[in-house]
Design an enzyme around this catalytic site. Sequence first.
Site, mmCIF file in Angstrom:
data_model
loop_
_atom_site.group_PDB
_atom_site.id
_atom_site.type_symbol
_atom_site.label_atom_id
_atom_site.label_comp_id
_atom_site.label_asym_id
_atom_site.label_seq_id
_atom_site.Cartn_x
_atom_site.Cartn_y
_atom_site.Cartn_z
ATOM 1 N N GLY A 111 17.592 30.794 -0.210
ATOM 2 C CA GLY A 111 16.966 32.102 -0.383
ATOM 3 C C GLY A 111 16.239 32.112 -1.718
ATOM 4 O O GLY A 111 16.756 32.597 -2.710
ATOM 5 N N ARG A 112 15.036 31.509 -1.692
ATOM 6 C CA ARG A 112 14.235 31.396 -2.914
ATOM 7 C C ARG A 112 13.839 32.758 -3.435
ATOM 8 O O ARG A 112 13.896 33.034 -4.618
ATOM 9 C CB ARG A 112 12.961 30.612 -2.557
ATOM 10 N N ARG A 127 4.763 22.006 5.318
ATOM 11 C CA ARG A 127 4.116 23.061 4.519
ATOM 12 C C ARG A 127 2.759 22.474 4.130
ATOM 13 O O ARG A 127 2.707 21.479 3.423
ATOM 14 C CB ARG A 127 4.950 23.372 3.275
ATOM 15 N N ASP A 146 15.728 32.587 6.342
ATOM 16 C CA ASP A 146 15.815 33.542 5.224
ATOM 17 C C ASP A 146 15.913 35.016 5.630
ATOM 18 O O ASP A 146 16.302 35.852 4.834
ATOM 19 C CB ASP A 146 14.606 33.381 4.304
ATOM 20 N N HIS A 151 20.413 21.920 2.307
ATOM 21 C CA HIS A 151 19.740 21.865 3.613
ATOM 22 C C HIS A 151 20.678 21.832 4.806
ATOM 23 O O HIS A 151 20.210 21.954 5.942
ATOM 24 C CB HIS A 151 18.766 20.680 3.657
HETATM 25 O O1 F6P Z 1 12.012 29.064 3.727
HETATM 26 C C1 F6P Z 1 13.253 28.612 4.071
HETATM 27 C C2 F6P Z 1 13.898 27.837 2.964
HETATM 28 O O2 F6P Z 1 15.035 27.252 3.537
HETATM 29 C C3 F6P Z 1 14.263 28.602 1.698
HETATM 30 O O3 F6P Z 1 15.433 29.342 1.790
HETATM 31 C C4 F6P Z 1 14.369 27.479 0.697
HETATM 32 O O4 F6P Z 1 14.180 27.968 -0.592
HETATM 33 C C5 F6P Z 1 13.260 26.580 1.122
HETATM 34 O O5 F6P Z 1 13.087 26.779 2.502
HETATM 35 C C6 F6P Z 1 13.471 25.111 0.837
HETATM 36 O O6 F6P Z 1 12.346 24.415 1.258
HETATM 37 P P1 F6P Z 1 12.172 22.847 1.285
HETATM 38 O O7 F6P Z 1 12.951 22.319 2.444
HETATM 39 O O8 F6P Z 1 10.713 22.647 1.461
HETATM 40 O O9 F6P Z 1 12.707 22.330 -0.005
#
Ligand code: F6P
Length: 327
Positions: A175-176, A76, A132, A257
Site C-alpha cells: 500500500g504505497r 508498468r 490495494d 510480494h
Molecule cells: O499497486 C499494487 C502494489 O502491490 C502496491 O501495493 C505496491 O506498492 C506496488 O504494487 C509494488 O509494485 P512493484 O511490484 O512494481 O514493486
Amino acid sequence: MNKKLKAIGIFTSGGDSPGMNAAIRAVVRTALYHGIQPFGIYRGYEGLIDGNIQPLYSHSVSNIIQRGGTILKSARSERFRTAEGMAQAWAQVRASGLDAIVAIGGDGTFSGAEEFARSYPFPIIGLPGTIDNDLFGTDYTIGYDTALNTVVEAVDKIRDTADSHERLFFIEVMGRDAGFIALRSGIAVGAEDILIPETRTDLDELIDRLDTGLRRNKSSSIIIVAEGDELGGAYAVAERVKERCPRFRTRVTVLGHIQRGGAPSCLDRVLASTLGYEAVTALMNGMQGVMVGQVDRKITFTPFEYATKHHQEINRSLLDMARILSS
Ligand code: F6P
C-alpha cells in the site's frame, strides 16, 4: 445492444492481482458467446505498443479461474506515458482491427486509458484489478480480498512466535499510497496498532499504547505498517521505537510480494467473473471511458477520472475501533 463489435482486446497492466485470470476468462467467454473475437494483448500497454496481440479461444482460458497472476503478463509501461508511445499504440490498434479494449488494472492503468482517449477516439472499458483497493467506484477491487487473507494467514503465524518470545513485531504490508490492506487486515489480526498513509502517525501515542500493553502483561504486540506510512516502512518505524525504548524486544517482517500471489479467494473469483461479464455487455451497449465496479452489490460505471482521482475514503473510525478492541 446498439453496437456490433467484431473484435475486442484485453490486457492486464500494473501490479498483478489474484483474480485477474478469472476476469480474463469471463471477458473471453462472454465475448465468444456474443460472436465477438477476443484478443489477448500481452504485457499491458507495452504489448499494445509492440503489437503483441494474439487471438484467444475458449480453451485459452480453461483451468485458469483458480490461478493467481495473469496469463497475459503485466507491466508498468514508461513508454505509454509518452506521446510517441501512444501514437505507436494507436497504430497497432488500427492495424489489429480491434473495436474496443478491456483494460484490467489500477489507477496507473486507468490514467493511461484516459490520456489515450483524449488523443485517440477508441472505446476502452476498465476492470479494477489491484490488491490495494484504492479506486473510487467499487467496494472491492479484484485481488484485495485474497491479499487480505494472505496477510491474515501470515500474521497469525507471526503472532504465535511473537507470543512465545514476548516480542513486539512491526509487519509491513503493501500500500504505497493507501492503507486499505493495513486497516482491514489489522482489524482481522487484532493488531495493537495500524499505521497508514492517510493518517499522521504519532510516535509518542504509539509508544504510550505499547507501554500500556506491557503494564497489562500483554505477551506480544503486532503493529501493522502500510509501506506508504509517512514515518517510513516497518524497518524505519521499528528503528525509531527501538531508539527511544530499548526495553521492547522488536522484530520486523516485510510481507512483500507474497501478498500479490496465490489462488484467488471465492469472493475475488465471483467479483472478477461478474465484472468481466458486465464489461463486455457494457461495451456492446456503447459504453466507454469507465471502470466497471460493484457498490452495495450493484454494478456501477465510474469515469476513469473519478475512479483514479477521487480515491476511496478510508473509514477512520475503524482505526479507532481497532485500537479499542486490541487494548
Ligand atoms: O499497486 C499494487 C502494489 O502491490 C502496491 O501495493 C505496491 O506498492 C506496488 O504494487 C509494488 O509494485 P512493484 O511490484 O512494481 O514493486
